[in-house]
Design an enzyme around this catalytic site. Structure first.
Site, PDB file in Angstrom:
ATOM      1  N   TYR A  65      15.977   6.384  10.959  1.00  0.00           N
ATOM      2  CA  TYR A  65      15.741   7.432  11.800  1.00  0.00           C
ATOM      3  C   TYR A  65      16.649   8.795  11.571  1.00  0.00           C
ATOM      4  O   TYR A  65      16.403   9.835  12.068  1.00  0.00           O
ATOM      5  CB  TYR A  65      15.722   7.102  13.089  1.00  0.00           C
ATOM      6  CG  TYR A  65      14.825   6.100  13.600  1.00  0.00           C
ATOM      7  CD1 TYR A  65      13.464   6.224  13.607  1.00  0.00           C
ATOM      8  CD2 TYR A  65      15.292   4.723  14.088  1.00  0.00           C
ATOM      9  CE1 TYR A  65      12.620   5.197  14.011  1.00  0.00           C
ATOM     10  CE2 TYR A  65      14.371   3.810  14.314  1.00  0.00           C
ATOM     11  CZ  TYR A  65      12.928   3.988  14.333  1.00  0.00           C
ATOM     12  OH  TYR A  65      12.094   3.184  14.749  1.00  0.00           O
ATOM     13  N   HIS A  77       6.209  11.184  14.964  1.00  0.00           N
ATOM     14  CA  HIS A  77       6.963  10.079  14.718  1.00  0.00           C
ATOM     15  C   HIS A  77       8.041  10.590  13.558  1.00  0.00           C
ATOM     16  O   HIS A  77       7.826  11.354  12.447  1.00  0.00           O
ATOM     17  CB  HIS A  77       6.478   8.932  14.298  1.00  0.00           C
ATOM     18  CG  HIS A  77       5.560   8.138  15.239  1.00  0.00           C
ATOM     19  ND1 HIS A  77       5.854   7.468  16.302  1.00  0.00           N
ATOM     20  CD2 HIS A  77       4.202   8.467  15.362  1.00  0.00           C
ATOM     21  CE1 HIS A  77       4.675   7.174  16.882  1.00  0.00           C
ATOM     22  NE2 HIS A  77       3.553   7.981  16.645  1.00  0.00           N
ATOM     23  N   LEU A  78       9.320  10.279  13.820  1.00  0.00           N
ATOM     24  CA  LEU A  78      10.468  10.326  12.668  1.00  0.00           C
ATOM     25  C   LEU A  78      10.071   9.705  11.397  1.00  0.00           C
ATOM     26  O   LEU A  78       9.935  10.255  10.247  1.00  0.00           O
ATOM     27  CB  LEU A  78      11.663  10.001  13.081  1.00  0.00           C
ATOM     28  CG  LEU A  78      12.247  10.791  14.239  1.00  0.00           C
ATOM     29  CD1 LEU A  78      13.333  10.001  15.170  1.00  0.00           C
ATOM     30  CD2 LEU A  78      12.936  12.091  14.125  1.00  0.00           C
ATOM     31  N   SER A  79       9.856   8.288  11.717  1.00  0.00           N
ATOM     32  CA  SER A  79       9.433   7.353  10.500  1.00  0.00           C
ATOM     33  C   SER A  79       7.839   7.486  10.447  1.00  0.00           C
ATOM     34  O   SER A  79       7.000   7.989  10.942  1.00  0.00           O
ATOM     35  CB  SER A  79       9.833   6.025  10.841  1.00  0.00           C
ATOM     36  OG  SER A  79       9.139   5.559  11.899  1.00  0.00           O
ATOM     37  N   ASP A  98      -3.648   6.339  29.194  1.00  0.00           N
ATOM     38  CA  ASP A  98      -4.382   7.112  30.176  1.00  0.00           C
ATOM     39  C   ASP A  98      -3.792   8.360  30.753  1.00  0.00           C
ATOM     40  O   ASP A  98      -4.801   9.280  30.912  1.00  0.00           O
ATOM     41  CB  ASP A  98      -4.463   6.021  31.306  1.00  0.00           C
ATOM     42  CG  ASP A  98      -5.370   4.844  31.129  1.00  0.00           C
ATOM     43  OD1 ASP A  98      -6.219   4.753  30.085  1.00  0.00           O
ATOM     44  OD2 ASP A  98      -5.282   3.686  31.711  1.00  0.00           O
ATOM     45  N   ASN A 127       6.750  12.001  20.800  1.00  0.00           N
ATOM     46  CA  ASN A 127       7.060  11.090  20.447  1.00  0.00           C
ATOM     47  C   ASN A 127       7.215   9.829  21.410  1.00  0.00           C
ATOM     48  O   ASN A 127       8.450   9.434  22.052  1.00  0.00           O
ATOM     49  CB  ASN A 127       8.315  11.086  19.454  1.00  0.00           C
ATOM     50  CG  ASN A 127       8.882   9.900  18.772  1.00  0.00           C
ATOM     51  OD1 ASN A 127       8.256   8.892  18.655  1.00  0.00           O
ATOM     52  ND2 ASN A 127       9.843   9.952  17.813  1.00  0.00           N
ATOM     53  N   ARG A 152       3.391  -2.152  14.302  1.00  0.00           N
ATOM     54  CA  ARG A 152       3.466  -0.454  14.685  1.00  0.00           C
ATOM     55  C   ARG A 152       2.434   0.343  13.967  1.00  0.00           C
ATOM     56  O   ARG A 152       2.180   1.442  14.221  1.00  0.00           O
ATOM     57  CB  ARG A 152       4.680  -0.092  13.655  1.00  0.00           C
ATOM     58  CG  ARG A 152       5.984  -0.456  14.376  1.00  0.00           C
ATOM     59  CD  ARG A 152       7.302   0.346  13.686  1.00  0.00           C
ATOM     60  NE  ARG A 152       8.494  -0.689  13.731  1.00  0.00           N
ATOM     61  CZ  ARG A 152       9.351  -0.769  14.837  1.00  0.00           C
ATOM     62  NH1 ARG A 152       8.949   0.280  15.940  1.00  0.00           N
ATOM     63  NH2 ARG A 152      10.284  -1.400  14.869  1.00  0.00           N
TER      64      ARG A 152
END
Ligand code: DQA
Length: 149
Positions: free
Chosen positions: A24, A101-103, A88, A75, A112
């Site tokens: 990260y 997302h960072l990754s 929802d 995120n 994931r």
């Protein structure tokens, strides 16, 4: 000034800088929030950056965004892979939703690869570290109408 872009960060992102820095990075969330503010300002917009480790708090903020935001960047961190309730809530929004997302979760563990939040996202930015947030803010500003060519 248009309504702000909400930038929501989910669980464990308060520990950025010390949390698995090989994945990260070493930037803190405060560093990233500052980058988001600077990027939004280029388009005459403001950001409202918030972080919570609690699913219900994130859902409350998504509901607040219905009236208070011109676009939403999120995120969802681990909740992206688990939370139907967050999905929802996001589906009630009429404003653009950018997931970031960072990754790059698609290149990591199998669990994931499913991200419920993506089902409600206008678009997704992943894999660029803190720059994912900046790119997401720029996309949100564009979709909210702040960038005119
Ligand atoms: C993350 C990726 C998720 O899989 C993980 O649970 C996170 C961070 C990212 O920014 O790369 O907490 O959302």
């Amino acid at each position: 000034m248009p309504k702000p872009i909400f930038v929501l960060s989910g669980p464990n992102l308060n520990l950025l800088g010390v949390r698995e820095p090989d994945i990260y990075g070493r930037e803190t969330l405060a560093d990233i929030d500052a980058r988001c503010a600077a990027r939004a300002a280029l388009f005459g917009m403001a950001v409202d950056c918030r972080q919570s480790n609690h699913e219900g708090q994130l859902i409350d903020w998504v509901q607040e965004a219905r009236e208070a935001a011109s676009a939403l960047v999120i995120n969802p961190a681990g909740y992206g892979h688990t939370s139907v309730a967050l999905l929802d809530a996001l589906k009630t929004l009429a404003i653009p939703v950018i997931e970031c997302h960072l990754s790059n979760p698609a290149a990591r563990e199998a669990f994931r690869k499913t991200t419920y939040v993506s089902l409600a996202a206008t678009g997704v930015v992943s894999g660029f570290g803190g720059t994912s947030y900046e790119l997401a803010v720029e996309a949100a500003a564009g979709l909210a109408g702040a960038i005119r060519s």
